[in-house]
Design a protein around this motif. Structure first.
Motif, PDB file in Angstrom:
ATOM      1  N   TYR A  12     -82.247 -44.277-109.508  1.00  0.00           N
ATOM      2  CA  TYR A  12     -81.530 -44.099-108.245  1.00  0.00           C
ATOM      3  C   TYR A  12     -82.218 -44.791-107.080  1.00  0.00           C
ATOM      4  N   SER A  13     -83.340 -45.393-107.343  1.00  0.00           N
ATOM      5  CA  SER A  13     -84.112 -46.016-106.264  1.00  0.00           C
ATOM      6  C   SER A  13     -83.453 -47.294-105.786  1.00  0.00           C
ATOM      7  N   VAL A  14     -83.180 -47.341-104.495  1.00  0.00           N
ATOM      8  CA  VAL A  14     -82.530 -48.528-103.949  1.00  0.00           C
ATOM      9  C   VAL A  14     -83.473 -49.723-104.006  1.00  0.00           C
ATOM     10  N   TYR A  15     -84.768 -49.460-103.858  1.00  0.00           N
ATOM     11  CA  TYR A  15     -85.714 -50.579-103.927  1.00  0.00           C
ATOM     12  C   TYR A  15     -85.821 -51.121-105.355  1.00  0.00           C
ATOM     13  N   THR A  16     -85.745 -50.229-106.318  1.00  0.00           N
ATOM     14  CA  THR A  16     -85.723 -50.718-107.702  1.00  0.00           C
ATOM     15  C   THR A  16     -84.481 -51.570-107.931  1.00  0.00           C
ATOM     16  N   ASN A  36     -89.819 -41.183-112.420  1.00  0.00           N
ATOM     17  CA  ASN A  36     -89.296 -40.574-111.197  1.00  0.00           C
ATOM     18  C   ASN A  36     -90.415 -40.387-110.170  1.00  0.00           C
ATOM     19  N   PRO A  37     -90.382 -41.190-109.088  1.00  0.00           N
ATOM     20  CA  PRO A  37     -91.465 -41.072-108.111  1.00  0.00           C
ATOM     21  C   PRO A  37     -91.374 -39.796-107.280  1.00  0.00           C
ATOM     22  N   PHE A  38     -90.238 -39.110-107.364  1.00  0.00           N
ATOM     23  CA  PHE A  38     -90.045 -37.886-106.578  1.00  0.00           C
ATOM     24  C   PHE A  38     -90.425 -36.626-107.363  1.00  0.00           C
ATOM     25  N   PHE A  52     -99.559 -45.115-103.275  1.00  0.00           N
ATOM     26  CA  PHE A  52     -98.480 -44.689-102.384  1.00  0.00           C
ATOM     27  C   PHE A  52     -97.386 -43.902-103.112  1.00  0.00           C
ATOM     28  N   GLY A  53     -97.453 -43.882-104.422  1.00  0.00           N
ATOM     29  CA  GLY A  53     -96.513 -43.076-105.203  1.00  0.00           C
ATOM     30  C   GLY A  53     -95.076 -43.555-105.134  1.00  0.00           C
ATOM     31  N   ARG A  54     -94.875 -44.843-104.887  1.00  0.00           N
ATOM     32  CA  ARG A  54     -93.502 -45.330-104.745  1.00  0.00           C
ATOM     33  C   ARG A  54     -93.181 -46.406-105.765  1.00  0.00           C
ATOM     34  N   VAL A  55     -91.933 -46.476-106.102  1.00  0.00           N
ATOM     35  CA  VAL A  55     -91.431 -47.555-106.941  1.00  0.00           C
ATOM     36  C   VAL A  55     -90.631 -48.489-106.035  1.00  0.00           C
ATOM     37  N   PRO A  56     -90.487 -49.742-106.452  1.00  0.00           N
ATOM     38  CA  PRO A  56     -90.865 -50.348-107.727  1.00  0.00           C
ATOM     39  C   PRO A  56     -92.302 -50.867-107.744  1.00  0.00           C
ATOM     40  N   THR A  66     -96.913 -54.344-105.761  1.00  0.00           N
ATOM     41  CA  THR A  66     -95.984 -53.388-105.164  1.00  0.00           C
ATOM     42  C   THR A  66     -95.449 -53.996-103.877  1.00  0.00           C
ATOM     43  N   GLU A  67     -94.519 -53.310-103.271  1.00  0.00           N
ATOM     44  CA  GLU A  67     -93.802 -53.726-102.065  1.00  0.00           C
ATOM     45  C   GLU A  67     -92.705 -54.732-102.443  1.00  0.00           C
ATOM     46  N   THR A  68     -91.504 -54.269-102.257  1.00  0.00           N
ATOM     47  CA  THR A  68     -90.348 -55.010-102.744  1.00  0.00           C
ATOM     48  C   THR A  68     -90.273 -56.423-102.161  1.00  0.00           C
ATOM     49  N   SER A  69     -90.578 -56.554-100.887  1.00  0.00           N
ATOM     50  CA  SER A  69     -90.475 -57.898-100.299  1.00  0.00           C
ATOM     51  C   SER A  69     -91.478 -58.846-100.956  1.00  0.00           C
ATOM     52  N   GLY A 106     -83.753 -49.815 -91.394  1.00  0.00           N
ATOM     53  CA  GLY A 106     -82.527 -49.566 -92.160  1.00  0.00           C
ATOM     54  C   GLY A 106     -82.652 -48.519 -93.256  1.00  0.00           C
ATOM     55  N   TYR A 107     -83.736 -48.585 -94.008  1.00  0.00           N
ATOM     56  CA  TYR A 107     -83.835 -47.760 -95.224  1.00  0.00           C
ATOM     57  C   TYR A 107     -83.673 -46.270 -94.938  1.00  0.00           C
ATOM     58  N   VAL A 108     -84.410 -45.783 -93.963  1.00  0.00           N
ATOM     59  CA  VAL A 108     -84.365 -44.333 -93.726  1.00  0.00           C
ATOM     60  C   VAL A 108     -82.961 -43.871 -93.295  1.00  0.00           C
ATOM     61  N   VAL A 111     -80.121 -45.006 -96.204  1.00  0.00           N
ATOM     62  CA  VAL A 111     -80.249 -44.469 -97.565  1.00  0.00           C
ATOM     63  C   VAL A 111     -80.750 -43.022 -97.552  1.00  0.00           C
ATOM     64  N   ARG A 112     -81.897 -42.801 -96.925  1.00  0.00           N
ATOM     65  CA  ARG A 112     -82.526 -41.471 -97.019  1.00  0.00           C
ATOM     66  C   ARG A 112     -81.764 -40.417 -96.223  1.00  0.00           C
ATOM     67  N   GLN A 113     -81.091 -40.849 -95.168  1.00  0.00           N
ATOM     68  CA  GLN A 113     -80.404 -39.843 -94.353  1.00  0.00           C
ATOM     69  C   GLN A 113     -78.896 -39.822 -94.623  1.00  0.00           C
ATOM     70  N   ARG A 281     -84.309 -38.229-103.115  1.00  0.00           N
ATOM     71  CA  ARG A 281     -84.549 -38.922-104.381  1.00  0.00           C
ATOM     72  C   ARG A 281     -83.962 -40.303-104.485  1.00  0.00           C
ATOM     73  N   VAL A 282     -83.782 -40.980-103.363  1.00  0.00           N
ATOM     74  CA  VAL A 282     -83.217 -42.309-103.495  1.00  0.00           C
ATOM     75  C   VAL A 282     -84.059 -43.358-102.786  1.00  0.00           C
TER      76      VAL A 282
HETATM   77  N1  LIG Z   1     -92.339 -50.131 -99.081  1.00  0.00           N
HETATM   78  C1  LIG Z   1     -91.898 -49.868-100.426  1.00  0.00           C
HETATM   79  C2  LIG Z   1     -90.877 -48.742-100.375  1.00  0.00           C
HETATM   80  C3  LIG Z   1     -90.468 -48.252-101.744  1.00  0.00           C
HETATM   81  C4  LIG Z   1     -89.823 -46.878-101.685  1.00  0.00           C
HETATM   82  O1  LIG Z   1     -89.720 -46.256-100.643  1.00  0.00           O
HETATM   83  N2  LIG Z   1     -89.402 -46.413-102.862  1.00  0.00           N
HETATM   84  C5  LIG Z   1     -88.840 -45.088-102.958  1.00  0.00           C
HETATM   85  C6  LIG Z   1     -87.645 -45.075-103.887  1.00  0.00           C
HETATM   86  S1  LIG Z   1     -86.336 -46.105-103.261  1.00  0.00           S
HETATM   87  C7  LIG Z   1     -89.869 -44.156-103.552  1.00  0.00           C
HETATM   88  O2  LIG Z   1     -90.502 -44.478-104.521  1.00  0.00           O
HETATM   89  N3  LIG Z   1     -90.018 -42.984-102.963  1.00  0.00           N
HETATM   90  C8  LIG Z   1     -90.899 -41.970-103.458  1.00  0.00           C
HETATM   91  C9  LIG Z   1     -91.369 -41.041-102.377  1.00  0.00           C
HETATM   92  O3  LIG Z   1     -90.956 -41.222-101.229  1.00  0.00           O
HETATM   93  O4  LIG Z   1     -92.131 -40.143-102.709  1.00  0.00           O
HETATM   94  C10 LIG Z   1     -91.271 -51.136-101.014  1.00  0.00           C
HETATM   95  O5  LIG Z   1     -90.890 -52.031-100.254  1.00  0.00           O
HETATM   96  O6  LIG Z   1     -91.216 -51.261-102.234  1.00  0.00           O
END
Ligand SMILES: N[C@@H](CCC(=O)N[C@@H](CS)C(=O)NCC(=O)O)C(=O)O
Length: 282
Positions: A12-16, A36-38, A52-56, A66-69, A106-108, A111-113, A281-282
């Motif tokens: 469900y991760s938009v960055y993935t 699942n990073p959440f 940072f516990g984040r994907v991808p 790491t870091e999508t960009s 944009g992301y927050v 997507v998140r809100q 969770r997104v």
């Molecule tokens: N800055 C990171 C952001 C990645 C991100 O926020 N991924 C979210 C899923 S879309 C995540 O893993 N969140 C887990 C959390 O917030 O604990 C990137 O560009 O890759």
């Protein structure tokens, strides 16, 4: 060059989804590892690769990124096709600007809100956070406004030259416009909406699973669905496209499902199995 690629992500991760779309656009293959990073308990594989516990997370043999960009820039550099990074200075700068606006502003809200509360929470039968949704709608407007100006100018988001800006923004716009409030807001920004209409159906966005290797290493569990069948997918905010007699494509999850009976699609059961109960969770 790209044979050793592994993508660690979450369905469900938009960055993935951005990275998956990029892999497809760039003609690259990767082995996909789902986690699942959440989850309440951090996945040790994730902790091993990022604090940072984040994907991808992208791995190319022993090189971890790491870091999508940054991942997109790397894939663009190693991919076999033409670069999706423009060389004309105005275009290149606008591309970087779109990516930065998308990430930092944009992301927050998008997507998140908005998506998480207007679409994802009801889909999962979870309570929505009305104040976060309202705040997201307020904060989304200047984002769309600035992107609309860029689309109107035409150096980027012009529907002709696909660059990393399109790949970065499109998955977020896909989620945002699944919310009725998001789609309505976008309609007030005609140049951005025109861009979105031009890219929304790109196969890389619609069919991430076309990325042959980008599937979970272990097959997904059969959809022994906990979703009540009487509720249709559209009521749950899902978009399903029937692609053949018995295969449906879930645009949200980016998964296909083969069913013996073509009429029913139960896609979302997997969420519960990933223990995603603790936070957004997104
Ligand atoms: N800055 C990171 C952001 C990645 C991100 O926020 N991924 C979210 C899923 S879309 C995540 O893993 N969140 C887990 C959390 O917030 O604990 C990137 O560009 O890759």
């Amino acid at each position: 060059m790209a044979e050793g690629l592994t993508l660690i992500g979450y369905r469900y991760s938009v960055y993935t989804r951005i990275v998956r779309a990029a892999l497809i656009e760039m003609g690259l293959e990767a082995t996909y590892h789902e986690l699942n990073p959440f989850a309440a308990t951090p996945d040790p594989l994730l902790s091993e690769h990022t604090p940072f516990g984040r994907v991808p997370v992208l791995r190319d043999k022993d090189f971890t990124l790491t870091e999508t960009s940054a991942i997109l820039r790397y894939l663009d550099a190693i991919g076999p096709g033409l670069s999706l990074v423009p060389t004309v200075p105005h275009q290149m700068a606008r591309m970087a600007q779109v990516v930065a606006i998308t990430d930092f502003y944009g992301y927050v809200p998008l997507v998140r809100q908005v998506f998480a509360n207007a679409v994802f929470a009801p889909m999962m039968d979870e309570p929505l956070d009305q104040s976060a949704l309202s705040e997201g709608l307020i904060n989304a407007r200047p984002v769309l406004q600035s992107l609309n100006a860029i689309a109107a100018e035409g150096h980027q988001l012009n529907g002709i030259d696909i660059t990393l800006a399109d790949l970065h923004l499109a998955p977020m716009m896909a989620y945002f416009t699944m919310a009725q409030q998001g789609a309505s807001m976008l309609a007030a920004f005609p140049d951005l909406q025109r861009w979105w209409q031009g890219v929304a159906d790109r196969p890389s966005l619609l069919q991430p699973t076309l990325l042959q290797a980008a599937r979970p290493a272990a097959p997904l569990p059969a959809p022994a669905c906990t979703v009540r069948h009487s509720k249709t997918c559209s009521q749950r905010g899902l978009t399903h496209v029937r692609r053949s007699e018995n295969t449906c494509f879930n645009r949200l999850a980016g998964t296909t499902h083969q069913r013996s009976r073509p009429a029913f699609v139960g896609c979302l059961v997997v969420s519960a199995r990933h223990g995603a109960r603790s936070k957004g969770r997104v």
